[in-house]
Write a protein that holds these residues in place. Structure first.
Motif, PDB file in Angstrom:
ATOM      1  N   ARG A 114       0.824  -1.212   0.000  1.00 37.13           N
ATOM      2  CA  ARG A 114       0.000   0.000   0.000  1.00 37.13           C
ATOM      3  C   ARG A 114       0.857   1.261   0.000  1.00 37.13           C
ATOM      4  O   ARG A 114       0.495   2.260  -0.615  1.00 37.13           O
ATOM      5  CB  ARG A 114      -0.964  -0.035   1.170  1.00 37.13           C
ATOM      6  N   ALA A 115       1.987   1.215   0.679  1.00 39.37           N
ATOM      7  CA  ALA A 115       2.896   2.367   0.659  1.00 39.37           C
ATOM      8  C   ALA A 115       3.438   2.601  -0.747  1.00 39.37           C
ATOM      9  O   ALA A 115       3.503   3.746  -1.218  1.00 39.37           O
ATOM     10  CB  ALA A 115       4.046   2.152   1.643  1.00 39.37           C
ATOM     11  N   CYS A 116       3.806   1.534  -1.441  1.00 32.46           N
ATOM     12  CA  CYS A 116       4.289   1.660  -2.829  1.00 32.46           C
ATOM     13  C   CYS A 116       3.202   2.216  -3.729  1.00 32.46           C
ATOM     14  O   CYS A 116       3.460   3.108  -4.548  1.00 32.46           O
ATOM     15  CB  CYS A 116       4.748   0.309  -3.368  1.00 32.46           C
ATOM     16  N   ALA A 117       1.985   1.701  -3.593  1.00 31.65           N
ATOM     17  CA  ALA A 117       0.881   2.180  -4.425  1.00 31.65           C
ATOM     18  C   ALA A 117       0.642   3.666  -4.187  1.00 31.65           C
ATOM     19  O   ALA A 117       0.421   4.435  -5.130  1.00 31.65           O
ATOM     20  CB  ALA A 117      -0.393   1.378  -4.130  1.00 31.65           C
ATOM     21  N   GLU A 173     -10.169  -7.678   0.539  1.00 34.63           N
ATOM     22  CA  GLU A 173      -9.282  -7.706  -0.633  1.00 34.63           C
ATOM     23  C   GLU A 173      -7.848  -7.951  -0.208  1.00 34.63           C
ATOM     24  O   GLU A 173      -7.416  -7.499   0.859  1.00 34.63           O
ATOM     25  CB  GLU A 173      -9.339  -6.372  -1.380  1.00 34.63           C
ATOM     26  N   LEU A 174      -7.130  -8.627  -1.062  1.00 35.89           N
ATOM     27  CA  LEU A 174      -5.707  -8.812  -0.833  1.00 35.89           C
ATOM     28  C   LEU A 174      -4.949  -7.562  -1.284  1.00 35.89           C
ATOM     29  O   LEU A 174      -5.391  -6.856  -2.184  1.00 35.89           O
ATOM     30  CB  LEU A 174      -5.195 -10.016  -1.627  1.00 35.89           C
ATOM     31  N   ALA A 175      -3.827  -7.333  -0.662  1.00 26.44           N
ATOM     32  CA  ALA A 175      -2.960  -6.225  -1.082  1.00 26.44           C
ATOM     33  C   ALA A 175      -2.376  -6.571  -2.452  1.00 26.44           C
ATOM     34  O   ALA A 175      -2.254  -7.755  -2.817  1.00 26.44           O
ATOM     35  CB  ALA A 175      -1.850  -6.021  -0.067  1.00 26.44           C
ATOM     36  N   PRO A 176      -2.008  -5.570  -3.244  1.00 27.92           N
ATOM     37  CA  PRO A 176      -1.414  -5.863  -4.546  1.00 27.92           C
ATOM     38  C   PRO A 176      -0.074  -6.578  -4.386  1.00 27.92           C
ATOM     39  O   PRO A 176       0.636  -6.370  -3.412  1.00 27.92           O
ATOM     40  CB  PRO A 176      -1.228  -4.478  -5.175  1.00 27.92           C
TER      41      PRO A 176
END
Length: 119
Positions: free
Chosen positions: A20-23, A89-92
């Motif tokens: 999530r930080a990368c996104a 939902e799963l994280a990317p």
């Protein structure tokens, strides 16, 4: 963080907050590129505080074209969904984030290349 290298990358991968930080960081880069484009092409649009309005205007006569605008909208929406936590939902995955990072890099290059509105 996408490679898991360095002190921050290693901690991010082991802790589990890195997707999530990368996104979020990739989305911020995209938004910054859109702002930079409008500052060059039409400063009055850049002064608008609505990020969505700036995205919509990319498809208009002052923007780089409908194709680029659609790709920007898709990347932004995908990154927004990935940046928000939902218990169902799963994280990317790292592969998905790498693909999005590559797409945003291409889009930023495209926006940098376009200094004049496409007629």
């Amino acid at each position: 963080m996408l490679r898991g290298a360095g002190a921050l990358g290693t901690a991010a991968v082991t802790v589990g907050w890195w997707p999530r930080a990368c996104a979020c960081l990739i989305r911020l880069a995209l938004e910054g590129g859109i702002d930079a484009y409008w500052r060059r092409v039409k400063p009055t649009v850049a002064a608008c505080r609505q990020g969505r309005a700036k995205q919509l205007m990319l498809g208009g006569r002052l923007g780089p074209g409908v194709g680029v605008a659609r790709r920007v909208a898709f990347a932004w929406a995908t990154l927004s969904a990935a940046a928000h936590h939902h218990c169902y939902e799963l994280a990317p995955t790292a592969a998905e984030l790498r693909r999005l990072h590559t797409e945003v890099s291409v889009l930023l290059t495209e926006l940098d290349r376009r200094t004049e509105p496409k007629r």
